[in-house]
Design an enzyme around this catalytic site. Structure first.
Site, PDB file in Angstrom:
ATOM      1  N   GLU A  45       0.830  -1.207   0.000  1.00 26.08           N
ATOM      2  CA  GLU A  45       0.000   0.000   0.000  1.00 26.08           C
ATOM      3  C   GLU A  45       0.860   1.251   0.000  1.00 26.08           C
ATOM      4  O   GLU A  45       1.855   1.330   0.723  1.00 26.08           O
ATOM      5  CB  GLU A  45      -0.876  -0.020   1.267  1.00 26.08           C
ATOM      6  CG  GLU A  45      -2.243   0.545   1.047  1.00 26.08           C
ATOM      7  CD  GLU A  45      -3.052  -0.278   0.048  1.00 26.08           C
ATOM      8  OE1 GLU A  45      -3.140   0.153  -1.124  1.00 26.08           O
ATOM      9  OE2 GLU A  45      -3.569  -1.336   0.420  1.00 26.08           O
ATOM     10  N   HIS A  46       0.465   2.200  -0.842  1.00 28.02           N
ATOM     11  CA  HIS A  46       1.217   3.452  -1.004  1.00 28.02           C
ATOM     12  C   HIS A  46       2.643   3.176  -1.477  1.00 28.02           C
ATOM     13  O   HIS A  46       3.574   3.910  -1.127  1.00 28.02           O
ATOM     14  CB  HIS A  46       1.235   4.271   0.294  1.00 28.02           C
ATOM     15  CG  HIS A  46      -0.076   4.951   0.571  1.00 28.02           C
ATOM     16  ND1 HIS A  46      -0.426   6.145  -0.018  1.00 28.02           N
ATOM     17  CD2 HIS A  46      -1.131   4.589   1.343  1.00 28.02           C
ATOM     18  CE1 HIS A  46      -1.639   6.504   0.410  1.00 28.02           C
ATOM     19  NE2 HIS A  46      -2.088   5.562   1.224  1.00 28.02           N
ATOM     20  N   ASP A  48       2.919   2.213  -4.945  1.00 31.95           N
ATOM     21  CA  ASP A  48       2.865   2.358  -6.412  1.00 31.95           C
ATOM     22  C   ASP A  48       3.614   3.605  -6.884  1.00 31.95           C
ATOM     23  O   ASP A  48       4.452   3.538  -7.773  1.00 31.95           O
ATOM     24  CB  ASP A  48       1.417   2.295  -6.963  1.00 31.95           C
ATOM     25  CG  ASP A  48       0.453   3.276  -6.302  1.00 31.95           C
ATOM     26  OD1 ASP A  48       0.835   3.924  -5.305  1.00 31.95           O
ATOM     27  OD2 ASP A  48      -0.689   3.372  -6.791  1.00 31.95           O
ATOM     28  N   GLY A 133     -16.934   4.766  -3.918  1.00 29.72           N
ATOM     29  CA  GLY A 133     -16.215   5.547  -2.910  1.00 29.72           C
ATOM     30  C   GLY A 133     -15.794   4.729  -1.702  1.00 29.72           C
ATOM     31  O   GLY A 133     -15.505   5.276  -0.639  1.00 29.72           O
ATOM     32  N   GLY A 135     -13.176   2.684  -1.691  1.00 33.54           N
ATOM     33  CA  GLY A 135     -11.782   2.261  -1.826  1.00 33.54           C
ATOM     34  C   GLY A 135     -11.660   0.958  -2.587  1.00 33.54           C
ATOM     35  O   GLY A 135     -10.603   0.318  -2.573  1.00 33.54           O
ATOM     36  N   SER A 138     -14.334   1.642  -7.745  1.00 29.90           N
ATOM     37  CA  SER A 138     -15.451   1.781  -8.684  1.00 29.90           C
ATOM     38  C   SER A 138     -15.040   2.688  -9.838  1.00 29.90           C
ATOM     39  O   SER A 138     -15.551   2.551 -10.949  1.00 29.90           O
ATOM     40  CB  SER A 138     -16.676   2.359  -7.975  1.00 29.90           C
ATOM     41  OG  SER A 138     -16.478   3.708  -7.604  1.00 29.90           O
ATOM     42  N   SER A 139     -14.108   3.607  -9.578  1.00 33.15           N
ATOM     43  CA  SER A 139     -13.706   4.564 -10.630  1.00 33.15           C
ATOM     44  C   SER A 139     -12.982   3.843 -11.766  1.00 33.15           C
ATOM     45  O   SER A 139     -13.332   4.020 -12.941  1.00 33.15           O
ATOM     46  CB  SER A 139     -12.834   5.682 -10.047  1.00 33.15           C
ATOM     47  OG  SER A 139     -11.698   5.167  -9.388  1.00 33.15           O
ATOM     48  N   GLU A 174      -8.762   9.774 -15.229  1.00 36.77           N
ATOM     49  CA  GLU A 174      -8.944   9.978 -13.788  1.00 36.77           C
ATOM     50  C   GLU A 174      -8.112  11.159 -13.278  1.00 36.77           C
ATOM     51  O   GLU A 174      -8.586  11.977 -12.501  1.00 36.77           O
ATOM     52  CB  GLU A 174      -8.610   8.679 -13.030  1.00 36.77           C
ATOM     53  CG  GLU A 174      -8.884   8.783 -11.543  1.00 36.77           C
ATOM     54  CD  GLU A 174      -9.336   7.486 -10.888  1.00 36.77           C
ATOM     55  OE1 GLU A 174      -9.661   6.516 -11.597  1.00 36.77           O
ATOM     56  OE2 GLU A 174      -9.369   7.450  -9.650  1.00 36.77           O
ATOM     57  N   ASP A 186      -5.055   0.446 -10.056  1.00 36.46           N
ATOM     58  CA  ASP A 186      -6.472   0.105 -10.204  1.00 36.46           C
ATOM     59  C   ASP A 186      -6.802  -0.265 -11.648  1.00 36.46           C
ATOM     60  O   ASP A 186      -7.548  -1.206 -11.913  1.00 36.46           O
ATOM     61  CB  ASP A 186      -7.350   1.291  -9.792  1.00 36.46           C
ATOM     62  CG  ASP A 186      -7.073   1.747  -8.384  1.00 36.46           C
ATOM     63  OD1 ASP A 186      -6.366   1.032  -7.650  1.00 36.46           O
ATOM     64  OD2 ASP A 186      -7.566   2.836  -8.014  1.00 36.46           O
TER      65      ASP A 186
HETATM   66  P1  ADP Z   1     -13.561   4.379  -5.543  1.00 33.92           P
HETATM   67  O1  ADP Z   1     -12.855   4.242  -6.847  1.00 33.92           O
HETATM   68  O2  ADP Z   1     -12.769   3.864  -4.409  1.00 33.92           O
HETATM   69  O3  ADP Z   1     -14.932   3.817  -5.558  1.00 33.92           O
HETATM   70  P2  ADP Z   1     -13.319   7.137  -6.241  1.00 33.92           P
HETATM   71  O4  ADP Z   1     -13.547   8.397  -5.493  1.00 33.92           O
HETATM   72  O5  ADP Z   1     -11.994   6.908  -6.863  1.00 33.92           O
HETATM   73  O6  ADP Z   1     -13.707   5.935  -5.264  1.00 33.92           O
HETATM   74  O7  ADP Z   1     -14.376   7.013  -7.406  1.00 33.92           O
HETATM   75  C1  ADP Z   1     -15.757   7.169  -7.117  1.00 33.92           C
HETATM   76  C2  ADP Z   1     -16.362   8.082  -8.158  1.00 33.92           C
HETATM   77  O8  ADP Z   1     -16.396   7.409  -9.438  1.00 33.92           O
HETATM   78  C3  ADP Z   1     -17.806   8.419  -7.880  1.00 33.92           C
HETATM   79  O9  ADP Z   1     -17.906   9.543  -7.018  1.00 33.92           O
HETATM   80  C4  ADP Z   1     -18.343   8.727  -9.265  1.00 33.92           C
HETATM   81  O10 ADP Z   1     -17.972  10.027  -9.668  1.00 33.92           O
HETATM   82  C5  ADP Z   1     -17.573   7.738 -10.127  1.00 33.92           C
HETATM   83  N1  ADP Z   1     -18.340   6.503 -10.308  1.00 33.92           N
HETATM   84  C6  ADP Z   1     -17.977   5.260  -9.937  1.00 33.92           C
HETATM   85  N2  ADP Z   1     -18.908   4.350 -10.292  1.00 33.92           N
HETATM   86  C7  ADP Z   1     -19.875   5.025 -10.935  1.00 33.92           C
HETATM   87  C8  ADP Z   1     -21.120   4.658 -11.555  1.00 33.92           C
HETATM   88  N3  ADP Z   1     -21.550   3.403 -11.592  1.00 33.92           N
HETATM   89  N4  ADP Z   1     -21.850   5.655 -12.139  1.00 33.92           N
HETATM   90  C9  ADP Z   1     -21.426   6.922 -12.107  1.00 33.92           C
HETATM   91  N5  ADP Z   1     -20.282   7.326 -11.541  1.00 33.92           N
HETATM   92  C10 ADP Z   1     -19.520   6.407 -10.938  1.00 33.92           C
HETATM   93 MG    MG Z   2     -11.018   5.158  -7.358  1.00 37.41          MG
END
Ligand code: ADP
Ligand code: MG
Length: 394
Positions: A45-46, A48, A133, A135, A138-139, A174, A186
């Site tokens: 972790e940390h 990369d 969000g 961790g 999802s992004s 991103e 990621d």
């Molecule tokens: P993580 O990647 O850990 O979930 P991030 O802050 O890096 O957290 O990314 C989350 C952001 O990605 C959300 O606030 C949104 O802007 C975007 N996001 C992720 N999944 C979706 C989705 N299914 N639809 C729309 N936006 C999404």
């Molecule tokens: Mg993310």
């Protein structure tokens, strides 16, 4: 009582439902449905951005993108996780044109075009099972499912080389369009994961090695706990840690902390906060090597100890933990986990615990009870079974 787990669903079924949704929203068929997974980092972790190695694996929880080209230059983006459809032009998808969640979709199309991949107007509909969000990335799941879909629109064969280009495009989306710093782990795991494997990723040269890891076959589980505590990589904490590491490297006269061959001697030169930051990076890099050996020899009690040591280092030397993460780690240890640690950037987000299969419910219930006692929102639980990387489902 056993605590409910966050569902991830059947990929084919989710894809079929999304195709239906696309038809009813857009009024025609998509050219396909593409999926990319969320992830947890087992250890490393940390490291990369210090050019070290990390060991992520893909989750069964993933993001799905259905899409089709348009005859005009218009772009319409819908997420089932968001209220409104976004509308724009395919030539205006860059940093000056979009923000918010749309940046993670439009930004990929922008970066791919910048990389020479011509795109027409687009209709895009996405749906996700990755907690947002938390961790769990999802992004990157969103970016990478979109990227794969855009390759199909452009008529490209997605080979290893193109996947590498997509990693870069998603990172640019991103970093430059969404404005969130990201180290690339990621996107690499979302695009290169294999089922029943973790990915040893060397962030110095981006070389990868698949490491077999099928916990359930060995009667252990990787329990992932979403603390629901606000994790804000967009905030200053992450940047501050990066700049502390840069400062350590500068003092040591190396390009990155990875280049340091004698960590003991290096720590003798540093002091205070910068020394603690560097100590985390050095010890964590060593733990990654140990963990790979422990996975290869199915030494799960050893791996559990590596998790515990990683957490202590992140908590005390790197100072990126928080009370919710500490509670998960401590409680898991008291209820039968072999080891546990925070995972991801920190300041909230998720923790992972390596737990004998028969103790998973006990650990989950104890963690949930601990959160309730503190008056914190209920945490989310899921099982981290190492899953496949980005692919076409329909
Ligand atoms: P993580 O990647 O850990 O979930 P991030 O802050 O890096 O957290 O990314 C989350 C952001 O990605 C959300 O606030 C949104 O802007 C975007 N996001 C992720 N999944 C979706 C989705 N299914 N639809 C729309 N936006 C999404
Ligand atoms: Mg993310």
């Amino acid at each position: 009582m056993s605590t409910a787990r966050i569902p991830f669903g059947e990929p084919e079924q989710i894809a079929d439902e999304l195709v239906e949704r696309f038809r009813s929203t857009v009024g025609r068929d998509p050219i396909g449905c593409f999926v990319a997974p969320g992830r947890v980092n087992l250890i490393g972790e940390h490291v990369d951005y210090n050019n070290g190695k990390c060991l992520p694996m893909a989750l069964p929880h993933a993001t799905y993108t259905a899409l089709a080209p348009r005859d005009d230059r218009q772009v319409r983006i819908t997420s089932l996780q968001q209220q409104e459809t976004w509308e724009g032009q395919v030539d205006e998808l860059g940093p000056d044109d979009v923000d918010g969640w749309v940046a993670y979709v439009a930004g990929v199309a922008w970066a791919m075009q910048a990389d020479g991949i011509a795109l027409p107007g687009l209709d895009i509909v996405v749906d996700s099972r990755v907690p947002v969000g938390a961790g769990l990335s999802s992004s990157a799941a969103l970016e990478c499912s979109v990227a794969l879909g855009l390759c199909a629109v452009a008529g490209l064969d997605v080979d290893h080389e193109l996947r590498r280009r997509l990693v870069n495009a998603c990172m640019r989306a991103e970093t430059e369009v969404a404005g969130a710093p990201t180290g690339g782990m990621d996107q690499m795991i979302a695009l290169f994961a294999e089922a029943d494997h973790a990915l040893l990723l060397d962030c110095r040269d981006w070389s990868t090695q698949q490491v077999a890891w099928a916990p359930a076959a060995h009667d252990v589980e990787l329990l992932v706990v979403d603390t629901r505590a606000s994790h804000s990589l967009n905030d200053g904490g992450y940047r501050a840690r990066r700049s502390d590491c840069d400062e350590a490297a500068r003092v040591l006269g190396v390009e990155s902390l990875r280049e340091v061959s004698d960590a003991e001697a290096a720590l003798g030169v540093l002091d205070g906060r910068i020394r603690r930051r560097a100590r985390h990076v050095f010890t964590e890099m060593a733990r990654v090597e140990e963990a790979v050996g422990q996975l290869r020899s199915s030494d799960y009690s050893g791996l559990g100890h590596s998790f515990d040591a990683s957490h202590v280092s992140l908590r005390d030397d790197f100072e990126v933990s928080c009370p919710e993460l500490d509670l998960v780690v401590e409680t898991a240890g008291q209820h039968g986990a072999l080891g546990a640690r925070m995972t991801g950037g920190g300041f909230g987000g998720s923790a992972i615990a390596l737990v004998p299969s028969e103790s998973v419910d006990q650990v989950s219930d104890a963690v949930a009870a601990g959160f309730a006692e503190n008056g914190w929102p209920d945490p989310g639980f899921l099982l981290g079974r190492p899953s496949e990387g980005a692919r076409q489902v329909r």
